[in-house]
Design a protein around this motif. Structure first.
Motif, PDB file in Angstrom:
ATOM      1  N   SER A  97      23.469  75.010  53.472  1.00  0.00           N
ATOM      2  CA  SER A  97      23.490  75.427  54.872  1.00  0.00           C
ATOM      3  C   SER A  97      24.923  75.710  55.334  1.00  0.00           C
ATOM      4  O   SER A  97      25.190  76.753  55.948  1.00  0.00           O
ATOM      5  N   LEU A  98      25.833  74.792  55.007  1.00  0.00           N
ATOM      6  CA  LEU A  98      27.247  74.966  55.399  1.00  0.00           C
ATOM      7  C   LEU A  98      27.823  76.270  54.857  1.00  0.00           C
ATOM      8  O   LEU A  98      28.628  76.934  55.512  1.00  0.00           O
ATOM      9  N   ARG A  99      27.408  76.651  53.657  1.00  0.00           N
ATOM     10  CA  ARG A  99      27.924  77.851  52.999  1.00  0.00           C
ATOM     11  C   ARG A  99      27.608  79.116  53.794  1.00  0.00           C
ATOM     12  O   ARG A  99      28.313  80.110  53.708  1.00  0.00           O
ATOM     13  N   VAL A 100      26.512  79.084  54.551  1.00  0.00           N
ATOM     14  CA  VAL A 100      26.112  80.249  55.345  1.00  0.00           C
ATOM     15  C   VAL A 100      26.103  79.865  56.835  1.00  0.00           C
ATOM     16  O   VAL A 100      25.060  79.846  57.477  1.00  0.00           O
ATOM     17  N   GLY A 117      20.018  77.067  59.657  1.00  0.00           N
ATOM     18  CA  GLY A 117      18.829  76.217  59.614  1.00  0.00           C
ATOM     19  C   GLY A 117      17.718  76.948  58.897  1.00  0.00           C
ATOM     20  O   GLY A 117      17.890  77.406  57.765  1.00  0.00           O
ATOM     21  N   ALA A 118      16.587  77.132  59.591  1.00  0.00           N
ATOM     22  CA  ALA A 118      15.422  77.794  59.002  1.00  0.00           C
ATOM     23  C   ALA A 118      15.743  79.229  58.585  1.00  0.00           C
ATOM     24  O   ALA A 118      15.283  79.705  57.565  1.00  0.00           O
ATOM     25  N   ASP A 119      16.569  79.935  59.360  1.00  0.00           N
ATOM     26  CA  ASP A 119      17.044  81.256  58.955  1.00  0.00           C
ATOM     27  C   ASP A 119      18.486  81.418  59.411  1.00  0.00           C
ATOM     28  O   ASP A 119      19.031  80.548  60.080  1.00  0.00           O
ATOM     29  N   LYS A 120      19.104  82.548  59.068  1.00  0.00           N
ATOM     30  CA  LYS A 120      20.548  82.631  59.293  1.00  0.00           C
ATOM     31  C   LYS A 120      20.941  82.841  60.741  1.00  0.00           C
ATOM     32  O   LYS A 120      22.117  82.772  61.070  1.00  0.00           O
ATOM     33  N   TYR A 121      19.977  83.089  61.627  1.00  0.00           N
ATOM     34  CA  TYR A 121      20.312  83.154  63.041  1.00  0.00           C
ATOM     35  C   TYR A 121      19.904  81.884  63.782  1.00  0.00           C
ATOM     36  O   TYR A 121      19.872  81.842  65.002  1.00  0.00           O
ATOM     37  N   ASP A 122      19.605  80.854  62.992  1.00  0.00           N
ATOM     38  CA  ASP A 122      19.326  79.530  63.560  1.00  0.00           C
ATOM     39  C   ASP A 122      20.416  78.612  63.000  1.00  0.00           C
ATOM     40  O   ASP A 122      20.406  78.278  61.824  1.00  0.00           O
ATOM     41  N   ARG A 164      24.415  73.492  62.270  1.00  0.00           N
ATOM     42  CA  ARG A 164      25.689  72.772  62.122  1.00  0.00           C
ATOM     43  C   ARG A 164      26.814  73.797  62.026  1.00  0.00           C
ATOM     44  O   ARG A 164      26.559  74.983  61.810  1.00  0.00           O
ATOM     45  N   ILE A 165      28.049  73.339  62.196  1.00  0.00           N
ATOM     46  CA  ILE A 165      29.199  74.227  62.065  1.00  0.00           C
ATOM     47  C   ILE A 165      29.479  74.405  60.579  1.00  0.00           C
ATOM     48  O   ILE A 165      29.747  73.431  59.867  1.00  0.00           O
ATOM     49  N   GLY A 166      29.395  75.649  60.106  1.00  0.00           N
ATOM     50  CA  GLY A 166      29.618  75.886  58.688  1.00  0.00           C
ATOM     51  C   GLY A 166      30.748  76.855  58.441  1.00  0.00           C
ATOM     52  O   GLY A 166      31.773  76.816  59.125  1.00  0.00           O
ATOM     53  N   MET A 167      30.574  77.705  57.469  1.00  0.00           N
ATOM     54  CA  MET A 167      31.609  78.688  57.104  1.00  0.00           C
ATOM     55  C   MET A 167      30.936  79.867  56.402  1.00  0.00           C
ATOM     56  O   MET A 167      29.745  79.813  56.116  1.00  0.00           O
TER      57      MET A 167
END
Ligand SMILES: *Cc1c(COP(=O)(O)O)cnc(C)c1O
Length: 388
Positions: free
Chosen positions: A220-223, A227-232, A235-238
């Motif tokens: 999840s952090l990588r993208v 969450g469930a999809d990339k527009y959800d 958490r703060i990732g990168m």
């Protein structure tokens, strides 16, 4: 004077020549399917990397520094927490700790292996507590390709409740008493920077873990903390993805990696056999396999390293490098951070003034290796004569 040979410190062109048709085909496949981000080669590479080292999960990412950072972010590293790192390493090991506002605490090295000294780690933990920091984790580094002293470090980590992240940017492919690098500690990070033992044609990295929850969090952090999809975003990732093209290239390089590790070990053995009577050669403790990211020699105290390197290059055409000329605790960016002793780290300070590395790669012809050995023996002999 005879003409000097053209010796590469690392010969990536020879490796490319060996697998050129396969690389061309792999690149062409990516251009044809066009899935440049998270294409099928990325998942295939992750599967093969996990199988190669025996880790449950492999997560590819943008580079070795981000690989380390993904683990620290998954561990929710915070300010006032201390993370113990060797001072004699590449800056990224400590940098990621400082990124998250936590405190890198610098640990001294062992003279024989160049790796983290477990006794200095104990001292660093005491030092951190004295400074009001909470000991959180330790990042041993497989420096120059040799696995760190894990069986001494693991019980110290356990006793103090520290997680352990193995920085195998130089050590992936190595073995530690029957355990493959990638399966030790809470997680392992590696780098596919072109000059590392397993490198791509740009930046790349990977994280290994057996912990399903940590794997899911890092994926999840990588993208961007999806969450469930990339527009959800949960958490703060990168943006920490590996390019499909690099994955395709790595698949071809991974196929010959075991063979290359054998060849690197043969070259290291040849160097040590030819040099051990004139200079301190790198020791490999029984039960360990190095992948020889570097072949590093140690001069005696006070030996004229600069002059030796210059003569090797000027008179014989032999390139050498110094890894690392200045330990991190003496660097401008890091000197305000604590050390194990609260002051100097005598072993790594001494090592940084005495080490240098010889050309190391899997494609060196035998006669070139012999030539490098002869050249270094004559330079060392001449330097000694001058000093006598
Ligand atoms: C190369 C290296 C890194 C960083 O890897 P990048 O892919 O360059 O970000 C981290 N730690 C060590 C010990 C390294 O040698």
């Amino acid at each position: 004077m005879s003409s000097k040979p053209n010796i590469e410190f690392i010969d990536l062109a020879a490796q490319q020549a060996r697998i050129k048709p396969k690389l061309d085909a792999a690149i062409a496949r990516v251009l044809a399917h066009g899935a440049y981000i998270m294409g099928p080669e990325v998942a295939e590479l992750e599967q093969q990397l996990a199988a190669f080292c025996g880790a449950k999960y492999a997560l590819s990412c943008s580079n070795g520094t981000d690989a380390l950072a993904l683990v620290l972010m998954a561990k929710k590293l915070k300010p006032k927490e201390a993370v113990f790192v060797p001072s004699f390493t590449f800056a990224a090991t400590a940098e990621v700790v400082a990124w998250l506002g936590a405190t890198p605490v610098f640990v001294d090295s062992l003279e024989e292996s160049f790796n983290m000294d477990p006794a200095s780690l104990e001292q660093a933990i005491t030092q951190a507590e004295r400074l009001g920091l909470k000991p959180a984790g330790v990042i041993p580094v497989d420096l120059f390709g040799l696995p760190a002293a894990y069986s001494a470090i693991e019980p110290i980590a356990r006793k103090h409740g520290l997680w352990m992240l193995c920085d195998a940017a130089q050590g992936f492919g190595g073995m530690y008493h029957g355990r493959k690098i990638g399966t030790i500690g809470d997680a392992t990070a590696t780098s596919f920077f072109p000059a590392k033992p397993l490198g791509c044609y740009g930046d790349g990295g990977a994280v290994f873990t057996d912990n399903a929850e940590m794997y899911e969090t890092m994926a999840s952090l990588r993208v961007h903390g999806k969450g469930a999809d990339k527009y959800d975003n949960v958490r703060i990732g990168m943006n920490g993805r590996l390019d499909t093209l690099q994955a395709a290239i790595l698949l071809e390089k991974l196929a010959i990696f075991s063979d290359e590790i054998r060849t690197r070990n043969a070259l290291a053995a040849r160097y040590s056999e030819g040099l051990a009577d004139v200079i301190a050669t790198p020791a490999v403790p029984a039960g360990l396999t190095s992948v020889w990211a570097q072949y590093t020699l140690t001069l005696p105290e006070g030996a004229p390293r600069d002059a030796i390197q210059q003569r090797l290059k000027a008179e014989y055409g032999v390139p050498t490098m110094v890894y690392y000329p200045k330990p991190l605790h003496q660097q401008t960016a890091y000197k305000a951070y604590p050390t194990a002793t609260g002051a100097a780290l005598p072993v790594c300070e001494s090592l940084s003034a005495r080490v240098f590395s010889l050309p190391m790669h899997p494609y060196m012809p035998d006669d070139t290796a012999e030539y490098i050995i002869r050249s270094l023996r004559s330079v060392l002999g001449a330097v000694q004569e001058k000093a006598a």
